[in-house]
Design an enzyme around this catalytic site. Sequence first.
Site, PDB file in Angstrom:
ATOM      1  N   GLY A 164      84.496  75.018  36.286  1.00  0.00           N
ATOM      2  CA  GLY A 164      84.679  73.732  35.593  1.00  0.00           C
ATOM      3  C   GLY A 164      85.021  72.553  36.496  1.00  0.00           C
ATOM      4  CB  ILE A 165      87.910  71.739  38.670  1.00  0.00           C
ATOM      5  CG1 ILE A 165      88.871  71.735  37.466  1.00  0.00           C
ATOM      6  CG2 ILE A 165      88.288  70.650  39.657  1.00  0.00           C
ATOM      7  CD1 ILE A 165      90.323  72.064  37.820  1.00  0.00           C
ATOM      8  CG  ASP A 217      90.644  69.151  30.617  1.00  0.00           C
ATOM      9  OD1 ASP A 217      90.053  68.470  31.487  1.00  0.00           O
ATOM     10  OD2 ASP A 217      90.042  69.826  29.759  1.00  0.00           O
ATOM     11  CD  GLU A 242      83.356  84.249  35.732  1.00  0.00           C
ATOM     12  OE1 GLU A 242      84.005  85.262  35.964  1.00  0.00           O
ATOM     13  OE2 GLU A 242      83.856  83.158  35.384  1.00  0.00           O
ATOM     14  NE  ARG A 278      86.283  88.744  33.603  1.00  0.00           N
ATOM     15  CZ  ARG A 278      87.300  87.938  33.356  1.00  0.00           C
ATOM     16  NH1 ARG A 278      87.554  87.523  32.141  1.00  0.00           N
ATOM     17  NH2 ARG A 278      88.071  87.532  34.341  1.00  0.00           N
ATOM     18  CG  ASN A 295      81.646  69.538  35.604  1.00  0.00           C
ATOM     19  OD1 ASN A 295      80.472  69.213  35.485  1.00  0.00           O
ATOM     20  ND2 ASN A 295      82.157  70.629  35.048  1.00  0.00           N
ATOM     21  CG  HIS A 299      86.157  80.433  40.213  1.00  0.00           C
ATOM     22  ND1 HIS A 299      85.060  80.981  39.571  1.00  0.00           N
ATOM     23  CD2 HIS A 299      87.048  80.158  39.241  1.00  0.00           C
ATOM     24  CE1 HIS A 299      85.289  81.025  38.267  1.00  0.00           C
ATOM     25  NE2 HIS A 299      86.496  80.531  38.046  1.00  0.00           N
ATOM     26  CG  LEU A 300      88.380  74.582  42.711  1.00  0.00           C
ATOM     27  CD1 LEU A 300      88.282  73.156  43.251  1.00  0.00           C
ATOM     28  CD2 LEU A 300      89.716  75.194  43.107  1.00  0.00           C
ATOM     29  N   GLY A 301      88.513  76.583  38.159  1.00  0.00           N
ATOM     30  CA  GLY A 301      88.417  76.425  36.702  1.00  0.00           C
ATOM     31  C   GLY A 301      89.828  76.324  36.169  1.00  0.00           C
ATOM     32  CG  ASN A 336      85.417  88.430  29.055  1.00  0.00           C
ATOM     33  OD1 ASN A 336      86.420  89.164  29.038  1.00  0.00           O
ATOM     34  ND2 ASN A 336      85.393  87.284  29.696  1.00  0.00           N
ATOM     35  CG  HIS A 342      88.215  84.060  39.692  1.00  0.00           C
ATOM     36  ND1 HIS A 342      89.092  83.139  40.224  1.00  0.00           N
ATOM     37  CD2 HIS A 342      88.445  84.042  38.358  1.00  0.00           C
ATOM     38  CE1 HIS A 342      89.801  82.593  39.267  1.00  0.00           C
ATOM     39  NE2 HIS A 342      89.445  83.132  38.102  1.00  0.00           N
ATOM     40  CE  LYS A 379      86.216  83.466  26.615  1.00  0.00           C
ATOM     41  NZ  LYS A 379      86.686  83.272  27.968  1.00  0.00           N
ATOM     42  NE  ARG A 404      96.272  81.909  35.676  1.00  0.00           N
ATOM     43  CZ  ARG A 404      95.109  82.484  35.950  1.00  0.00           C
ATOM     44  NH1 ARG A 404      94.977  83.208  37.051  1.00  0.00           N
ATOM     45  NH2 ARG A 404      94.086  82.329  35.143  1.00  0.00           N
TER      46      ARG A 404
HETATM   47  P1  ADP Z   1      87.736  79.084  32.974  1.00  0.00           P
HETATM   48  O1  ADP Z   1      88.487  79.333  34.226  1.00  0.00           O
HETATM   49  O2  ADP Z   1      88.578  79.201  31.748  1.00  0.00           O
HETATM   50  O3  ADP Z   1      86.390  79.770  32.885  1.00  0.00           O
HETATM   51  P2  ADP Z   1      86.218  76.659  33.415  1.00  0.00           P
HETATM   52  O4  ADP Z   1      85.539  77.136  34.640  1.00  0.00           O
HETATM   53  O5  ADP Z   1      85.398  76.380  32.227  1.00  0.00           O
HETATM   54  O6  ADP Z   1      87.451  77.537  33.004  1.00  0.00           O
HETATM   55  O7  ADP Z   1      87.013  75.318  33.815  1.00  0.00           O
HETATM   56  C1  ADP Z   1      87.776  74.644  32.875  1.00  0.00           C
HETATM   57  C2  ADP Z   1      88.397  73.438  33.530  1.00  0.00           C
HETATM   58  O8  ADP Z   1      87.394  72.662  34.168  1.00  0.00           O
HETATM   59  C3  ADP Z   1      89.032  72.488  32.530  1.00  0.00           C
HETATM   60  O9  ADP Z   1      90.359  72.816  32.266  1.00  0.00           O
HETATM   61  C4  ADP Z   1      88.940  71.161  33.246  1.00  0.00           C
HETATM   62  O10 ADP Z   1      90.103  70.971  34.010  1.00  0.00           O
HETATM   63  C5  ADP Z   1      87.789  71.309  34.188  1.00  0.00           C
HETATM   64  N1  ADP Z   1      86.632  70.455  33.849  1.00  0.00           N
HETATM   65  C6  ADP Z   1      85.670  70.691  32.946  1.00  0.00           C
HETATM   66  N2  ADP Z   1      84.793  69.653  32.912  1.00  0.00           N
HETATM   67  C7  ADP Z   1      85.215  68.764  33.833  1.00  0.00           C
HETATM   68  C8  ADP Z   1      84.746  67.486  34.282  1.00  0.00           C
HETATM   69  N3  ADP Z   1      83.645  66.921  33.798  1.00  0.00           N
HETATM   70  N4  ADP Z   1      85.454  66.871  35.262  1.00  0.00           N
HETATM   71  C9  ADP Z   1      86.559  67.434  35.778  1.00  0.00           C
HETATM   72  N5  ADP Z   1      87.063  68.619  35.392  1.00  0.00           N
HETATM   73  C10 ADP Z   1      86.398  69.281  34.432  1.00  0.00           C
END
Ligand code: ADP
Length: 402
Positions: A334-335, A286, A388, A95, A338, A212-214, A7, A184, A14, A245
């Site tokens: 990520g979000i 974050d 991914e 990618r 988790n 998808h919430l990152g 990537n 995505h 990456k 964004r």
């Molecule tokens: P990307 O879109 O860069 O691939 P990720 O999918 O890794 O990102 O998501 C990153 C985001 O996930 C971080 O900015 C943070 O807001 C959130 N995140 C990661 N771990 C946790 C957690 N344990 N609880 C809540 N939010 C989290």
Amino acid sequence: MKFFIINSGSSSIKYQVIEMTTESVLATGMVERIGDETGRLQNTFFPGTPSERVSTVEQAIPDHDSGMHLVISLLTDQEQGVIGDTSEISAIGHRVVHGGEDFRESTRVTPLVIEAIKRNIPLAPLHNPANLDGIRVAMELFPAVPQVAVFDTAFHQTMPPHAFMYAIPYALYEQDRVRRYGFHGTSHRFVAGECARHLGKPLSSCNLITIHLGNGCSMTAIANGVSIDTSLGMTPLEGLVMGTRSGDVDPALHLFLKQNKGMDLEAIDAMLNKESGLKGLCGMNDMRDIHRAVEAGDQRAALALAVQTYRNRKYIGAFMAVLGRVDGIVFTAGIGENDAIVRAESLQGLEFLGVRLDPEENNLRSKQARCISSEDSRVRVFVIPTNEELAIAREVAKVVGS
Ligand code: ADP
């Protein structure tokens, strides 16, 4: 059978080396700050296993060529490496962010494919050239190895015109391909496939909403296994509230900012991409920091959380209307994977549409794919970790195998 997944970004590369028979990761890492005075390569062999080994190299990395050379010398290191030499790599997956209307599927890299990726540079001026750099260097270093391009946009090429057209003069579509593309796609396709397995039916008969919430956020409506609408548009700015964004804003905001704040279009674009979203609202992007701040009574952090989850809910409602029947809602990234609070608030009040969370299952901390809806929920809700790189590797296997 070992695949090398790349990537390539404007200042980073990456990568992963994946043993495909077991789908296990032999090496993963990232070259950062390419072109800076202080470059860095962080590599992990056998991540997540008892034999995990992490190493870091800090040195100036002037360009993608030298970055890739550094990675390969580490991977083929006689004592530490996981491949004897480059001929052990059976295929390489790249990618690529924007395939425009040219690519509905992943494809073997050929001169024609490279031309088409170049043709789509106006649609992704930062990403496609960096992706092409990665392809060029890999073709030079691995001339005999099949290279496959996997596009972020390809999965959404099944969207019908009524979903992908903007209501602006049609000539802009005809002449410049101005339309919605979505991104995505590799992640949405991957978690949709995993969700179908959990539902015990073929993906081709599943209606799903994948969320998808990152750092970047997007939501896709999937009917009978194919994307029929998605929240990101011509660029990865439309739709949901993201880390930095804005997602949806009134397009007339640009004129207002120009007239009242003297901002030019470049400054407005930078603001909407880098200084907005959660960060714009509360100064933090974050979600873990935001929750801590909410607990400490920070009103703006609470507002940021509320704006994001409200927007999620609005899109879920819209996509339920678009789909009619929904078998599953999937949270990922990520979000999504988790954050039990974001999931619960995004689904709040949707009981009348047949969506009921099981609070205990939702609050459970786990890295496993799982169902978090209650027994009596008409729509099942899942948390499914995205992967991914593995998704790209599976695409590569499909292309090389055919
Ligand atoms: P990307 O879109 O860069 O691939 P990720 O999918 O890794 O990102 O998501 C990153 C985001 O996930 C971080 O900015 C943070 O807001 C959130 N995140 C990661 N771990 C946790 C957690 N344990 N609880 C809540 N939010 C989290």
